[in-house]
Design a protein around this motif. Structure first.
Motif, PDB file in Angstrom:
ATOM      1  N   ARG A   1       1.107  60.342  35.699  1.00 17.06           N
ATOM      2  CA  ARG A   1       0.054  61.255  36.143  1.00 17.06           C
ATOM      3  C   ARG A   1      -0.016  61.299  37.663  1.00 17.06           C
TER       4      ARG A   1
ATOM      5  N   GLU B   1      -2.712  61.943  40.501  1.00 17.07           N
ATOM      6  CA  GLU B   1      -4.163  61.843  40.573  1.00 17.07           C
ATOM      7  C   GLU B   1      -4.658  62.068  41.997  1.00 17.07           C
TER       8      GLU B   1
ATOM      9  N   VAL C   1      -9.454  63.547  39.549  1.00 17.71           N
ATOM     10  CA  VAL C   1      -8.812  64.599  38.770  1.00 17.71           C
ATOM     11  C   VAL C   1      -7.346  64.224  38.640  1.00 17.71           C
ATOM     12  N   SER C   2      -6.747  64.599  37.512  1.00 15.07           N
ATOM     13  CA  SER C   2      -5.367  64.199  37.286  1.00 15.07           C
ATOM     14  C   SER C   2      -4.633  65.249  36.469  1.00 15.07           C
ATOM     15  N   VAL C   3      -3.308  65.179  36.513  1.00 12.59           N
ATOM     16  CA  VAL C   3      -2.470  66.073  35.734  1.00 12.59           C
ATOM     17  C   VAL C   3      -1.172  65.332  35.417  1.00 12.59           C
ATOM     18  N   ARG C   4      -0.638  65.568  34.243  1.00 11.72           N
ATOM     19  CA  ARG C   4       0.614  64.915  33.872  1.00 11.72           C
ATOM     20  C   ARG C   4       1.790  65.575  34.583  1.00 11.72           C
ATOM     21  N   ILE C   5       2.747  64.750  34.985  1.00 14.14           N
ATOM     22  CA  ILE C   5       4.008  65.239  35.536  1.00 14.14           C
ATOM     23  C   ILE C   5       5.143  64.510  34.830  1.00 14.14           C
TER      24      ILE C   5
ATOM     25  N   ASP D   1       3.513  76.290  41.033  1.00 16.18           N
ATOM     26  CA  ASP D   1       3.254  75.673  39.741  1.00 16.18           C
ATOM     27  C   ASP D   1       1.857  76.050  39.236  1.00 16.18           C
TER      28      ASP D   1
ATOM     29  N   ARG E   1      -0.158  74.191  37.672  1.00 12.51           N
ATOM     30  CA  ARG E   1      -1.074  73.060  37.776  1.00 12.51           C
ATOM     31  C   ARG E   1      -1.665  73.011  39.183  1.00 12.51           C
ATOM     32  N   ASN E   2      -2.978  73.201  39.262  1.00  8.14           N
ATOM     33  CA  ASN E   2      -3.643  73.305  40.563  1.00  8.14           C
ATOM     34  C   ASN E   2      -3.425  72.081  41.442  1.00  8.14           C
ATOM     35  N   LEU E   3      -3.439  70.906  40.836  1.00  2.00           N
ATOM     36  CA  LEU E   3      -3.320  69.678  41.619  1.00  2.00           C
ATOM     37  C   LEU E   3      -1.940  69.554  42.253  1.00  2.00           C
TER      38      LEU E   3
END
Length: 221
Positions: free
Chosen positions: A80, A82, A94-98, A117, A119-121
């Protein structure tokens, strides 16, 4: 954006034994932990050429943020990205998988894939790597024992064997070992709107003073 309360305190080995006994009586271990109730955490932290994240933490800046990439144990199939923010003593994450391949590309500096991408993050990290010159700075590793208590969404963690490395290219090598760089352990308590009294007394918050400890800062120094 939801912010949580976060309390930290440096503790010793005797504290660990006492806290583990008290917490086990009122809370449950994190379901993702191993048979002994612990798991390994590895985080790759970002900072700019001026070490802004480090300096803001040391100086106690009221509003700050830091980026990191994290995975657990030796499982590089779940990684993730983060961003942790802190404002007026309250924390938000806030987190997102990569993927492992995306993580390696970021480490290698090949970041153009992040620009558009969905994914905002990832797009935010891309922007800050381009214009604030954020770069992977160091690895932090530690063993975590985590307890949960649903009322108040409480999580209590005991972090030991805190170590790290500046060899960022070893981040995705699950066999990499790190020397313990910090002799104390860390108690962390996180909750939403309220902290139940049963947890407050189990961790002894009435007799402890909160600290501003940072594993990232400990490894950098």
């Amino acid at each position: 954006m939801k912010f949580r309360h976060e309390y930290k305190h440096c503790i010793n080995l005797m504290d660990i034994y006492c806290l583990r006994t008290r917490l086990s009586a009122v809370m449950k271990h994190d379901r993702n932990a191993g048979e002994d109730g612990t798991y390994l955490v590895k985080s790759l932290y970002f900072d700019n050429y001026m070490d802004q994240a480090l300096r803001e933490k040391v100086d106690g800046v009221n509003k700050r943020e830091k980026f990191r990439i994290r995975y657990y144990g030796t499982d590089t199939s779940f990684i993730r990205l983060e961003k942790k923010s802190k404002i007026n003593g309250l924390c938000n994450k806030v987190s997102v998988r990569i993927t492992k391949e995306e993580c390696q590309s970021i480490i290698d500096g090949n970041i153009e894939f992040m620009k558009e991408d969905e994914r905002n993050l990832l797009r935010e990290l891309y922007s800050k790597m381009k214009y604030q010159l954020l770069r992977p700075k160091c690895i932090v590793s530690y063993t975590r024992e985590s307890f949960v208590y649903p009322p108040g969404n409480v999580r209590v963690t005991l972090d030991t064997n805190i170590g790290g490395s500046n060899s960022i290219r070893s981040f995705l090598n699950p066999e990499t070992k790190f020397l313990c760089l910090y002799r104390n352990s860390i108690l962390e308590v996180k909750w939403d709107e309220f902290l139940p009294e049963i947890v407050r007394y189990a961790v002894g918050l009435h007799s402890r003073r909160s600290g501003a400890f940072s594993k990232y800062a400990a490894v950098r120094f």
